[in-house]
Write an enzyme that holds these catalytic residues in place. Structure first.
Site, PDB file in Angstrom:
ATOM      1  N   HIS A  16       0.842  -1.208   0.000  1.00 15.93           N
ATOM      2  CA  HIS A  16       0.000   0.000   0.000  1.00 15.93           C
ATOM      3  C   HIS A  16       0.877   1.257   0.000  1.00 15.93           C
ATOM      4  CE1 HIS A  16      -3.144  -2.569   2.330  1.00 15.93           C
ATOM      5  NE2 HIS A  16      -3.664  -2.344   1.139  1.00 15.93           N
ATOM      6  N   LYS A  40     -17.256  -5.595   6.684  1.00 17.93           N
ATOM      7  CA  LYS A  40     -16.019  -6.200   6.175  1.00 17.93           C
ATOM      8  C   LYS A  40     -15.196  -6.889   7.261  1.00 17.93           C
ATOM      9  CE  LYS A  40     -13.859  -5.254   2.471  1.00 17.93           C
ATOM     10  NZ  LYS A  40     -12.949  -4.660   1.484  1.00 17.93           N
ATOM     11  N   ARG A  89      -2.042  -6.369  -8.162  1.00 17.72           N
ATOM     12  CA  ARG A  89      -0.930  -7.278  -7.885  1.00 17.72           C
ATOM     13  C   ARG A  89      -0.752  -8.315  -8.973  1.00 17.72           C
ATOM     14  NH1 ARG A  89      -3.124  -7.456  -1.927  1.00 17.72           N
ATOM     15  NH2 ARG A  89      -4.923  -7.315  -3.276  1.00 17.72           N
ATOM     16  N   SER A 126      -2.854  -7.723   3.045  1.00 21.61           N
ATOM     17  CA  SER A 126      -3.094  -7.587   4.483  1.00 21.61           C
ATOM     18  C   SER A 126      -3.483  -8.918   5.118  1.00 21.61           C
ATOM     19  CB  SER A 126      -4.206  -6.563   4.737  1.00 21.61           C
ATOM     20  OG  SER A 126      -3.854  -5.312   4.219  1.00 21.61           O
TER      21      SER A 126
HETATM   22  P1  ADP Z   1      -9.851  -3.557  -0.262  1.00 25.26           P
HETATM   23  O1  ADP Z   1     -10.375  -4.033   1.036  1.00 25.26           O
HETATM   24  O2  ADP Z   1     -10.622  -2.433  -0.895  1.00 25.26           O
HETATM   25  O3  ADP Z   1      -9.462  -4.645  -1.247  1.00 25.26           O
HETATM   26  P2  ADP Z   1      -7.084  -3.266   0.469  1.00 25.26           P
HETATM   27  O4  ADP Z   1      -6.693  -2.470   1.666  1.00 25.26           O
HETATM   28  O5  ADP Z   1      -6.914  -4.737   0.548  1.00 25.26           O
HETATM   29  O6  ADP Z   1      -8.537  -2.821   0.146  1.00 25.26           O
HETATM   30  O7  ADP Z   1      -6.320  -2.726  -0.815  1.00 25.26           O
HETATM   31  C1  ADP Z   1      -6.515  -1.427  -1.305  1.00 25.26           C
HETATM   32  C2  ADP Z   1      -5.908  -1.332  -2.675  1.00 25.26           C
HETATM   33  O8  ADP Z   1      -4.505  -1.533  -2.607  1.00 25.26           O
HETATM   34  C3  ADP Z   1      -6.425  -2.363  -3.686  1.00 25.26           C
HETATM   35  O9  ADP Z   1      -6.511  -1.736  -4.951  1.00 25.26           O
HETATM   36  C4  ADP Z   1      -5.342  -3.409  -3.694  1.00 25.26           C
HETATM   37  O10 ADP Z   1      -5.305  -4.106  -4.925  1.00 25.26           O
HETATM   38  C5  ADP Z   1      -4.123  -2.533  -3.519  1.00 25.26           C
HETATM   39  N1  ADP Z   1      -3.005  -3.287  -2.974  1.00 25.26           N
HETATM   40  C6  ADP Z   1      -2.981  -4.003  -1.835  1.00 25.26           C
HETATM   41  N2  ADP Z   1      -1.773  -4.588  -1.666  1.00 25.26           N
HETATM   42  C7  ADP Z   1      -1.019  -4.226  -2.735  1.00 25.26           C
HETATM   43  C8  ADP Z   1       0.330  -4.526  -3.176  1.00 25.26           C
HETATM   44  N3  ADP Z   1       1.122  -5.336  -2.473  1.00 25.26           N
HETATM   45  N4  ADP Z   1       0.756  -3.970  -4.344  1.00 25.26           N
HETATM   46  C9  ADP Z   1      -0.075  -3.185  -5.055  1.00 25.26           C
HETATM   47  N5  ADP Z   1      -1.338  -2.879  -4.713  1.00 25.26           N
HETATM   48  C10 ADP Z   1      -1.814  -3.387  -3.570  1.00 25.26           C
END
Ligand code: ADP
Length: 154
Positions: A16, A40, A89, A126
């Site tokens: 992130h 969620k 990803r 996460s």
């Molecule tokens: P959500 O619950 O909306 O999926 P996340 O907190 O899991 O939210 O992720 C928010 C955004 O960050 C999403 O677009 C996700 O694909 C992106 N993201 C999460 N981890 C990574 C990573 N390691 N590299 C690139 N983008 C990421």
């Protein structure tokens, strides 16, 4: 361009943070929109998720943080944002992200810009951090130091 980067950030990871820093360079301003949605089942309370991100972005002048429990498209419209930033990803993210971007576009015409993950972070999510914690694995390479510190005492 004024952008929002929505997500759960439960917890914020190095993946992130990489997207945040890169997006901040290409947008005039970036609002990290932390989801408050109780459905969620997030593990960390929203105020702690926000605090951990705040500690990481305080040096970035054009980045701020907000929380929201409704639709991202509604927040974007209400606050006149130009675009949504999301990270990709790999193929496993693609289908749901495609759908979500199309829904947001259909709702209020807002465009989503995708930033590809940096190779060193492509396996970080996460939920994996929690899995590692549960089984005693080393998660410290997945999250910034302030998050690792907080999770150790969680
Ligand atoms: P959500 O619950 O909306 O999926 P996340 O907190 O899991 O939210 O992720 C928010 C955004 O960050 C999403 O677009 C996700 O694909 C992106 N993201 C999460 N981890 C990574 C990573 N390691 N590299 C690139 N983008 C990421």
């Amino acid at each position: 361009m004024r952008a929002i980067y929505p997500g759960s950030f439960d917890p914020v990871t190095l993946g992130h943070l990489d997207i945040i820093c890169r997006a901040a360079k290409i947008c005039d301003s970036l609002t990290i929109l932390v989801s408050e949605n109780p459905a969620k089942n997030n593990r960390l309370p929203v105020d702690l998720r926000v605090k951990l991100i705040e500690e990481l972005v305080s040096h970035l002048e054009n980045v701020n943080i907000s929380t929201w429990s409704g639709l991202t498209a509604d927040y974007a419209k209400k606050n006149n944002f130009d675009l949504i930033i999301r990270g990709l990803r790999g193929a496993s993210d693609f289908e749901s992200e495609l759908e979500m971007s199309q829904v947001n576009s259909a709702l209020n015409g807002i465009q989503t810009v995708f930033l590809m993950t940096s190779p060193e972070y492509s396996f970080i999510r996460s939920s994996r951090v929690w899995e590692l914690m549960e089984f005693g694995g080393d998660f410290t390479h997945f999250v910034p130091a302030n998050v690792a510190e907080r999770l150790r005492n969680f």
